[in-house]
Design a protein around this motif. Structure first.
Motif, PDB file in Angstrom:
ATOM      1  N   TRP A 158       0.832  -1.204   0.000  1.00  0.00           N
ATOM      2  CA  TRP A 158       0.000   0.000   0.000  1.00  0.00           C
ATOM      3  C   TRP A 158       0.865   1.251   0.000  1.00  0.00           C
ATOM      4  CZ3 TRP A 158      -4.725   1.018  -1.342  1.00  0.00           C
ATOM      5  CH2 TRP A 158      -5.710   0.027  -1.269  1.00  0.00           C
ATOM      6  N   ARG A 159       1.995   1.233   0.702  1.00  0.00           N
ATOM      7  CA  ARG A 159       2.886   2.398   0.704  1.00  0.00           C
ATOM      8  C   ARG A 159       3.437   2.666  -0.697  1.00  0.00           C
ATOM      9  NH1 ARG A 159       1.755   5.417   5.088  1.00  0.00           N
ATOM     10  NH2 ARG A 159       1.601   4.057   6.925  1.00  0.00           N
ATOM     11  N   ILE A 160       3.739   1.608  -1.438  1.00  0.00           N
ATOM     12  CA  ILE A 160       4.217   1.771  -2.808  1.00  0.00           C
ATOM     13  C   ILE A 160       3.118   2.367  -3.681  1.00  0.00           C
ATOM     14  CG2 ILE A 160       5.025   0.542  -4.863  1.00  0.00           C
ATOM     15  CD1 ILE A 160       6.334  -1.492  -2.936  1.00  0.00           C
ATOM     16  N   VAL A 161       1.886   1.866  -3.509  1.00  0.00           N
ATOM     17  CA  VAL A 161       0.755   2.406  -4.256  1.00  0.00           C
ATOM     18  C   VAL A 161       0.594   3.894  -3.978  1.00  0.00           C
ATOM     19  CG1 VAL A 161      -1.756   2.334  -4.496  1.00  0.00           C
ATOM     20  CG2 VAL A 161      -0.461   0.198  -4.376  1.00  0.00           C
ATOM     21  N   ILE A 162       0.652   4.263  -2.702  1.00  0.00           N
ATOM     22  CA  ILE A 162       0.494   5.669  -2.314  1.00  0.00           C
ATOM     23  C   ILE A 162       1.595   6.528  -2.923  1.00  0.00           C
ATOM     24  CG2 ILE A 162       0.565   7.287  -0.364  1.00  0.00           C
ATOM     25  CD1 ILE A 162      -0.632   4.936   1.335  1.00  0.00           C
ATOM     26  N   ALA A 163       2.840   6.060  -2.817  1.00  0.00           N
ATOM     27  CA  ALA A 163       3.990   6.857  -3.253  1.00  0.00           C
ATOM     28  C   ALA A 163       3.971   7.139  -4.750  1.00  0.00           C
ATOM     29  CB  ALA A 163       5.286   6.155  -2.871  1.00  0.00           C
ATOM     30  N   LYS A 164       3.437   6.204  -5.518  1.00  0.00           N
ATOM     31  CA  LYS A 164       3.457   6.343  -6.965  1.00  0.00           C
ATOM     32  C   LYS A 164       2.091   6.664  -7.565  1.00  0.00           C
ATOM     33  CE  LYS A 164       7.800   5.364  -6.928  1.00  0.00           C
ATOM     34  NZ  LYS A 164       8.801   6.436  -7.173  1.00  0.00           N
ATOM     35  N   SER A 165       1.160   7.098  -6.729  1.00  0.00           N
ATOM     36  CA  SER A 165      -0.217   7.283  -7.186  1.00  0.00           C
ATOM     37  C   SER A 165      -0.477   8.635  -7.824  1.00  0.00           C
ATOM     38  CB  SER A 165      -1.176   7.116  -6.005  1.00  0.00           C
ATOM     39  OG  SER A 165      -0.931   8.162  -5.064  1.00  0.00           O
ATOM     40  N   GLY A 166       0.383   9.615  -7.528  1.00  0.00           N
ATOM     41  CA  GLY A 166       0.141  10.952  -8.041  1.00  0.00           C
ATOM     42  C   GLY A 166      -0.858  11.762  -7.237  1.00  0.00           C
ATOM     43  N   HIS A 167      -1.145  11.336  -5.996  1.00  0.00           N
ATOM     44  CA  HIS A 167      -2.055  12.116  -5.157  1.00  0.00           C
ATOM     45  C   HIS A 167      -1.514  13.534  -4.970  1.00  0.00           C
ATOM     46  CE1 HIS A 167      -4.692   8.855  -4.046  1.00  0.00           C
ATOM     47  NE2 HIS A 167      -3.712   8.142  -3.551  1.00  0.00           N
TER      48      HIS A 167
END
Length: 208
Positions: A158-167
């Motif tokens: 989930w941290r990887i998803v967050i970091a690369k999500s473009g939020h």
């Protein structure tokens, strides 16, 4: 704990490098079939295209990041599109810790609050909402006062998803949390690699 898995056993064991081999094999099979006319450029999306790997690993300056750059080159060369077969998201209740009653927690109130709000938080996370993803990642990494079954690998994913999500809301704490909860002092290298593979399926399914 239910999780998402790559499409083959070898991909699950060997991670992204195996995906490259599988991708190139699939590309050769497709090229042997009837050629399709050129397709117009597609808008960026969360589908598991080669561009996803660029978004996930393109900013990594580590040795592992260099390996991912080589993987990217192969993925672009083979022209693959679909790398992972997605499966439905596990239900929120499957993450609740069945072995602990909140009365046994060091902070029973916080434990109960986490369980009361977990379904909503989890639903918002898989819908792509930034703060909910952070909350889910934290609880999976730490257990949130024993409310949730800890799964450090999935928390890292989930941290990887967050970091690369473009939020738009991303800040320095996200980089700090990624370094902490995906770092060698917190999870094993094999779990980090598994988290990277896991994140591919997760990103593909966000909003689905």
């Amino acid at each position: 704990m239910l999780m998402f898995y790559a499409s083959t056993i070898s991909e699950r064991r060997n991670g992204p490098q195996a995906m490259l081999a599988a991708c190139m094999s699939r590309a050769r099979e497709e090229n042997a079939a009837v050629a399709e006319p050129p397709r117009p450029p597609q808008a960026k999306s969360f589908h598991p295209s080669c561009g996803y790997f660029e978004r996930l690993y393109g900013m990594d300056d580590s040795a592992e990041g260099e390996t991912m750059q080589l993987l990217l080159a192969g993925l672009f060369a083979c022209g693959c599109v679909s790398l992972v077969d997605a499966v439905p998201w596990p239900v929120a209740e499957s993450y609740i810790n069945p072995l602990v009653d909140c009365s046994q927690s060091a902070n029973p109130g916080a434990c109960r609050h986490t369980r009361d709000t977990w379904k909503t938080e989890y639903g918002d996370a898989i819908d792509g909402k930034y703060q909910a993803q952070r909350n889910v990642a934290f609880c999976l990494s730490t257990g949130c006062d024993k409310a949730i079954q800890p799964d450090k690998m999935l928390g890292c994913a989930w941290r990887i998803v967050i970091a690369k999500s473009g939020h738009a809301e991303l800040d320095d704490t996200d980089a700090t949390n990624l370094k902490l909860f995906c770092g060698p002092d917190y999870i094993a290298q094999a779990d980090r690699r598994a988290a990277e593979t896991q994140a591919i399926s997760m990103v593909m399914m966000i909003g689905k």
